[in-house]
Design a protein around this motif. Structure first.
Motif, PDB file in Angstrom:
ATOM      1  N   VAL A   1     -27.287  -8.744 -32.288  1.00 21.22           N
ATOM      2  CA  VAL A   1     -27.692  -9.538 -31.458  1.00 21.22           C
ATOM      3  C   VAL A   1     -27.978  -9.154 -30.170  1.00 21.22           C
ATOM      4  O   VAL A   1     -27.255  -8.187 -29.524  1.00 21.22           O
ATOM      5  CB  VAL A   1     -27.136 -11.158 -31.453  1.00 21.22           C
ATOM      6  CG1 VAL A   1     -27.299 -11.949 -32.744  1.00 21.22           C
ATOM      7  CG2 VAL A   1     -25.532 -11.032 -31.170  1.00 21.22           C
ATOM      8  N   GLY A   2     -28.696  -9.502 -29.308  1.00 23.26           N
ATOM      9  CA  GLY A   2     -28.950  -8.980 -27.744  1.00 23.26           C
ATOM     10  C   GLY A   2     -29.344  -7.720 -27.630  1.00 23.26           C
ATOM     11  O   GLY A   2     -29.030  -7.335 -26.495  1.00 23.26           O
ATOM     12  N   GLY A   3     -29.652  -6.941 -28.900  1.00 22.97           N
ATOM     13  CA  GLY A   3     -30.177  -5.735 -28.576  1.00 22.97           C
ATOM     14  C   GLY A   3     -29.134  -4.903 -28.546  1.00 22.97           C
ATOM     15  O   GLY A   3     -29.290  -3.348 -28.461  1.00 22.97           O
ATOM     16  N   LEU A   4     -27.728  -5.218 -28.981  1.00 23.90           N
ATOM     17  CA  LEU A   4     -26.598  -4.160 -29.153  1.00 23.90           C
ATOM     18  C   LEU A   4     -26.228  -4.191 -30.597  1.00 23.90           C
ATOM     19  O   LEU A   4     -25.791  -5.328 -31.101  1.00 23.90           O
ATOM     20  CB  LEU A   4     -25.402  -4.989 -28.056  1.00 23.90           C
ATOM     21  CG  LEU A   4     -25.735  -5.134 -26.697  1.00 23.90           C
ATOM     22  CD1 LEU A   4     -23.988  -5.545 -26.072  1.00 23.90           C
ATOM     23  CD2 LEU A   4     -25.987  -3.750 -25.957  1.00 23.90           C
ATOM     24  N   PRO A   5     -26.419  -3.058 -31.095  1.00 22.05           N
ATOM     25  CA  PRO A   5     -26.170  -2.913 -32.490  1.00 22.05           C
ATOM     26  C   PRO A   5     -24.563  -3.382 -32.933  1.00 22.05           C
ATOM     27  O   PRO A   5     -24.594  -3.807 -34.155  1.00 22.05           O
ATOM     28  CB  PRO A   5     -26.286  -1.331 -32.557  1.00 22.05           C
ATOM     29  CG  PRO A   5     -26.971  -0.923 -31.544  1.00 22.05           C
ATOM     30  CD  PRO A   5     -26.910  -1.793 -30.252  1.00 22.05           C
ATOM     31  N   THR A   6     -23.794  -3.315 -31.825  1.00 17.55           N
ATOM     32  CA  THR A   6     -22.403  -3.892 -32.529  1.00 17.55           C
ATOM     33  C   THR A   6     -22.000  -5.150 -31.973  1.00 17.55           C
ATOM     34  O   THR A   6     -20.991  -5.489 -32.174  1.00 17.55           O
ATOM     35  CB  THR A   6     -21.295  -2.700 -31.979  1.00 17.55           C
ATOM     36  OG1 THR A   6     -21.304  -2.608 -30.598  1.00 17.55           O
ATOM     37  CG2 THR A   6     -21.507  -1.375 -32.679  1.00 17.55           C
ATOM     38  N   ALA A   7     -22.847  -5.765 -31.568  1.00  7.86           N
ATOM     39  CA  ALA A   7     -22.774  -7.297 -31.401  1.00  7.86           C
ATOM     40  C   ALA A   7     -23.118  -8.026 -32.527  1.00  7.86           C
ATOM     41  O   ALA A   7     -24.051  -7.676 -33.357  1.00  7.86           O
ATOM     42  CB  ALA A   7     -23.733  -7.736 -30.242  1.00  7.86           C
ATOM     43  N   PHE A   8     -22.436  -9.217 -32.580  1.00  8.30           N
ATOM     44  CA  PHE A   8     -23.059 -10.214 -33.922  1.00  8.30           C
ATOM     45  C   PHE A   8     -22.726 -11.743 -33.335  1.00  8.30           C
ATOM     46  O   PHE A   8     -22.187 -11.857 -32.221  1.00  8.30           O
ATOM     47  CB  PHE A   8     -22.210 -10.014 -35.248  1.00  8.30           C
ATOM     48  CG  PHE A   8     -20.807 -10.177 -35.106  1.00  8.30           C
ATOM     49  CD1 PHE A   8     -20.265 -11.492 -35.422  1.00  8.30           C
ATOM     50  CD2 PHE A   8     -19.733  -9.132 -34.812  1.00  8.30           C
ATOM     51  CE1 PHE A   8     -18.733 -11.891 -35.445  1.00  8.30           C
ATOM     52  CE2 PHE A   8     -18.419  -9.432 -34.577  1.00  8.30           C
ATOM     53  CZ  PHE A   8     -18.128 -10.824 -35.097  1.00  8.30           C
TER      54      PHE A   8
ATOM     55  N   GLY B   1     -20.188  -5.485 -21.880  1.00  9.34           N
ATOM     56  CA  GLY B   1     -21.154  -6.037 -22.999  1.00  9.34           C
ATOM     57  C   GLY B   1     -21.541  -7.363 -22.801  1.00  9.34           C
ATOM     58  O   GLY B   1     -22.320  -7.740 -23.119  1.00  9.34           O
ATOM     59  N   LYS B   2     -20.628  -8.219 -22.546  1.00 11.26           N
ATOM     60  CA  LYS B   2     -21.088  -9.755 -22.275  1.00 11.26           C
ATOM     61  C   LYS B   2     -22.145  -9.743 -21.100  1.00 11.26           C
ATOM     62  O   LYS B   2     -22.867 -11.061 -21.224  1.00 11.26           O
ATOM     63  CB  LYS B   2     -19.810 -10.360 -21.801  1.00 11.26           C
ATOM     64  CG  LYS B   2     -18.677 -10.523 -22.758  1.00 11.26           C
ATOM     65  CD  LYS B   2     -17.480 -11.536 -22.560  1.00 11.26           C
ATOM     66  CE  LYS B   2     -16.203 -11.219 -23.521  1.00 11.26           C
ATOM     67  NZ  LYS B   2     -15.631  -9.962 -23.353  1.00 11.26           N
TER      68      LYS B   2
ATOM     69  N   ALA C   1     -29.509 -10.858 -22.081  1.00 13.80           N
ATOM     70  CA  ALA C   1     -30.364 -10.790 -23.315  1.00 13.80           C
ATOM     71  C   ALA C   1     -30.528 -12.393 -23.948  1.00 13.80           C
ATOM     72  O   ALA C   1     -31.318 -12.538 -24.949  1.00 13.80           O
ATOM     73  CB  ALA C   1     -29.934  -9.973 -24.436  1.00 13.80           C
ATOM     74  N   GLY C   2     -29.824 -13.243 -23.225  1.00 13.69           N
ATOM     75  CA  GLY C   2     -30.100 -14.572 -23.740  1.00 13.69           C
ATOM     76  C   GLY C   2     -29.331 -15.165 -24.813  1.00 13.69           C
ATOM     77  O   GLY C   2     -29.359 -16.176 -25.330  1.00 13.69           O
ATOM     78  N   VAL C   3     -28.237 -14.316 -25.134  1.00 14.78           N
ATOM     79  CA  VAL C   3     -27.303 -14.702 -26.394  1.00 14.78           C
ATOM     80  C   VAL C   3     -26.469 -15.987 -26.013  1.00 14.78           C
ATOM     81  O   VAL C   3     -26.110 -16.840 -26.791  1.00 14.78           O
ATOM     82  CB  VAL C   3     -26.422 -13.468 -26.595  1.00 14.78           C
ATOM     83  CG1 VAL C   3     -25.380 -14.012 -27.780  1.00 14.78           C
ATOM     84  CG2 VAL C   3     -27.329 -12.325 -27.234  1.00 14.78           C
ATOM     85  N   PHE C   4     -26.167 -16.203 -24.678  1.00 16.20           N
ATOM     86  CA  PHE C   4     -25.429 -17.206 -24.306  1.00 16.20           C
ATOM     87  C   PHE C   4     -26.344 -18.636 -23.601  1.00 16.20           C
ATOM     88  O   PHE C   4     -25.546 -19.423 -23.395  1.00 16.20           O
ATOM     89  CB  PHE C   4     -24.211 -16.805 -23.206  1.00 16.20           C
ATOM     90  CG  PHE C   4     -23.183 -16.163 -23.704  1.00 16.20           C
ATOM     91  CD1 PHE C   4     -21.959 -16.583 -24.052  1.00 16.20           C
ATOM     92  CD2 PHE C   4     -23.277 -14.581 -23.999  1.00 16.20           C
ATOM     93  CE1 PHE C   4     -20.785 -15.998 -24.755  1.00 16.20           C
ATOM     94  CE2 PHE C   4     -22.396 -14.064 -24.599  1.00 16.20           C
ATOM     95  CZ  PHE C   4     -21.114 -14.652 -24.850  1.00 16.20           C
ATOM     96  N   LYS C   5     -27.335 -18.223 -23.842  1.00 18.69           N
ATOM     97  CA  LYS C   5     -28.416 -19.415 -23.408  1.00 18.69           C
ATOM     98  C   LYS C   5     -28.348 -20.483 -23.761  1.00 18.69           C
ATOM     99  O   LYS C   5     -28.310 -21.452 -22.896  1.00 18.69           O
ATOM    100  CB  LYS C   5     -29.858 -18.928 -23.592  1.00 18.69           C
ATOM    101  CG  LYS C   5     -30.939 -19.756 -22.964  1.00 18.69           C
ATOM    102  CD  LYS C   5     -32.379 -19.100 -23.346  1.00 18.69           C
ATOM    103  CE  LYS C   5     -32.697 -18.552 -24.608  1.00 18.69           C
ATOM    104  NZ  LYS C   5     -32.980 -19.610 -25.541  1.00 18.69           N
TER     105      LYS C   5
ATOM    106  N   SER D   1     -17.725 -16.910 -17.513  1.00 15.78           N
ATOM    107  CA  SER D   1     -16.870 -17.998 -16.701  1.00 15.78           C
ATOM    108  C   SER D   1     -17.811 -18.667 -15.491  1.00 15.78           C
ATOM    109  O   SER D   1     -17.616 -19.626 -15.239  1.00 15.78           O
ATOM    110  CB  SER D   1     -15.433 -17.822 -16.522  1.00 15.78           C
ATOM    111  OG  SER D   1     -15.421 -17.093 -15.265  1.00 15.78           O
ATOM    112  N   GLN D   2     -18.558 -17.614 -14.789  1.00 12.27           N
ATOM    113  CA  GLN D   2     -19.031 -18.113 -13.806  1.00 12.27           C
ATOM    114  C   GLN D   2     -20.461 -18.912 -14.270  1.00 12.27           C
ATOM    115  O   GLN D   2     -21.276 -19.511 -13.287  1.00 12.27           O
ATOM    116  CB  GLN D   2     -19.409 -17.032 -12.832  1.00 12.27           C
ATOM    117  CG  GLN D   2     -18.331 -16.219 -12.052  1.00 12.27           C
ATOM    118  CD  GLN D   2     -17.536 -17.073 -11.162  1.00 12.27           C
ATOM    119  OE1 GLN D   2     -18.295 -17.837 -10.583  1.00 12.27           O
ATOM    120  NE2 GLN D   2     -16.324 -16.684 -11.049  1.00 12.27           N
ATOM    121  N   ALA D   3     -20.812 -18.599 -15.351  1.00  8.08           N
ATOM    122  CA  ALA D   3     -22.200 -19.170 -15.849  1.00  8.08           C
ATOM    123  C   ALA D   3     -21.916 -20.534 -16.685  1.00  8.08           C
ATOM    124  O   ALA D   3     -22.804 -21.440 -16.529  1.00  8.08           O
ATOM    125  CB  ALA D   3     -22.949 -18.243 -16.796  1.00  8.08           C
ATOM    126  N   ILE D   4     -21.102 -20.630 -17.419  1.00  5.32           N
ATOM    127  CA  ILE D   4     -20.757 -21.660 -18.187  1.00  5.32           C
ATOM    128  C   ILE D   4     -19.036 -21.976 -18.144  1.00  5.32           C
ATOM    129  O   ILE D   4     -18.306 -21.161 -18.170  1.00  5.32           O
ATOM    130  CB  ILE D   4     -21.104 -21.664 -19.734  1.00  5.32           C
ATOM    131  CG1 ILE D   4     -20.671 -20.155 -20.342  1.00  5.32           C
ATOM    132  CG2 ILE D   4     -22.447 -21.882 -20.016  1.00  5.32           C
ATOM    133  CD1 ILE D   4     -21.033 -19.994 -21.813  1.00  5.32           C
TER     134      ILE D   4
END
Ligand SMILES: [Zn+2]
Ligand SMILES: [Zn+2]
Length: 397
Positions: free
Chosen positions: A63-70, A141-142, A148-152, A328-331
């Protein structure tokens, strides 16, 4: 939601973590034994994704365009808020899992796996996600995943980190990462040294100036670096040297003040030695952690429920930094620490790497998985608690 339903769900999930403990321990030791650097965590992200899928979570890889993210999702009874549990799994160069991210990984994945295995669908509105976040050590990475919107759609986020004590809240520092280069002029170091301009002298002068500056900065700020290139060969006056530094402070403003003073030191060393200098600050700034005592309080109560003791702060250690600060500054976010070593063992040391695979670390991992899962359930079962966490977040600018 009847508190009875929540209590039953908590009991089921706690028992499921215990049932899965042997598998989780195996994965934790596998990750520990196969340390992978930032953005290269193929094995770890594969093992964790497979495990979550096997226990019933819906897993998206890369996810988010990072191959090692899930991202692994456990849906609720109906649409509602999203609570994310973050899992880190990258290692450090040469010293392996000296930050214990194998424990973070399996605690986070274990929480999601236990929820999926024991509840299937959540008996509440909303959903729980385990987000596999690569590259905490040096790659932010976060921040990439947030961009990339993964935490949107995430309403609240949490993770645990191993440490030499259990604390539900400890601050972390912001960081500005800086590269510094000096350009001089090569010459024979014995027969014509006076024709050279020594870029290593400039670099050494910079380190000396920073050492002097350190006396005049606030006690909780940190300036530290390494020389990544000191020259090519001893018989050549170095024409090009490079170094990397972290400038850390509890506020972004003071990080910027450190950068301003760093630039002065860097320029001064260039002037003193006749070199030219290039200072490049990384565009990604690590932000300090923003506290959320509503969520930290729930996490603490869940530690009590599973009978895992919280320790007083040791008072000696300073603070590190994390890309979780940006989350933590976003949510609303929490980043509690769980004991995985005896008192006084520093992170990023070879001793801590040993402790990260010890029985103590495995006990901490299981407790972390339980407390994360139970806290995520609290937030979905009691929308009032999530609301309180959001209000606290909004109040503390
Ligand atoms: Zn670390
Ligand atoms: Zn770490």
């Amino acid at each position: 939601m009847a508190s009875e339903t929540l209590d039953q769900a908590k009991t089921k999930v706690t028992e499921a973590v215990d049932r899965l403990a042997d598998d989780l321990e195996k994965i934790s030791l596998q990750i520990h034994g196969n340390p992978e650097l930032c953005f290269k965590e193929e094995k770890a992200s594969g093992w964790l994704s497979d495990f979550l899928e096997k226990q019933g979570a819906r897993v998206e890889r890369g996810v988010g365009g990072l191959p090692t993210a899930f991202r692994a999702t456990i849906e609720g009874a109906k649409p509602g808020p999203t609570v994310a549990i973050m899992a880190e799994y990258d290692a450090l160069p040469n010293i392996g899992h000296a930050c214990g991210h194998n424990v973070i990984a399996t605690a986070g994945a274990g929480a999601g796996a236990a929820i999926a295995a024991s509840l299937g669908t959540l008996p509440f509105a909303g959903r729980i996600q385990v987000i596999g976040t690569p590259a905490e050590e040096g790659g932010a990475g976060k921040v990439r995943l947030m961009e990339a919107g993964v935490f949107k759609d995430v309403d609240a986020a949490m993770m645990i980190h191993g440490r030499c004590g259990t604390q539900v809240w400890r601050p972390s520092l912001g960081i500005i990462k800086v590269k510094c280069e000096y350009f001089g002029k090569a010459s024979h170091a014995s027969s014509w040294p006076w024709r050279g301009v020594n870029a290593l002298n400039a670099m050494i002068q910079l380190f000396v100036s920073l050492d002097l500056m350190r006396q005049q900065i606030k006690p909780d700020a940190r300036v530290h670096g390494i020389i990544t290139k000191g020259g090519d060969q001893a018989n050549i006056i170095p024409e090009h040297t490079t170094a990397e530094f972290y400038l850390r402070a509890p506020t972004k403003d003071y990080c910027r003040e450190l950068l301003r003073r760093f630039e002065g030191c860097a320029q001064g060393a260039a002037t003193a030695t006749g070199c030219t200098v290039k200072v490049t600050a990384d565009a990604t700034v690590h932000e300090p952690l923003k506290a959320n005592f509503t969520m930290a309080g729930l996490f603490g109560k869940n530690l009590e429920r599973i009978d895992f003791p919280v320790d007083p702060d040791d008072g000696e250690a300073g603070y590190g930094s994390t890309d979780c600060g940006n989350v933590s500054q976003a949510i609303p976010t929490i980043h509690p620490y769980i004991r995985i070593s005896p008192d006084g063992i520093p992170g990023h040391s070879r001793e801590f790497a040993e402790w990260a695979k010890s029985p103590m670390a495995l006990t901490g991992m299981v407790a972390g998985a339980k407390a994360l899962a139970l806290t995520a359930l609290d937030l979905l079962a009691n929308p009032g608690e999530l609301q309180k966490a959001k209000e606290e977040f909004a109040k503390n600018a």
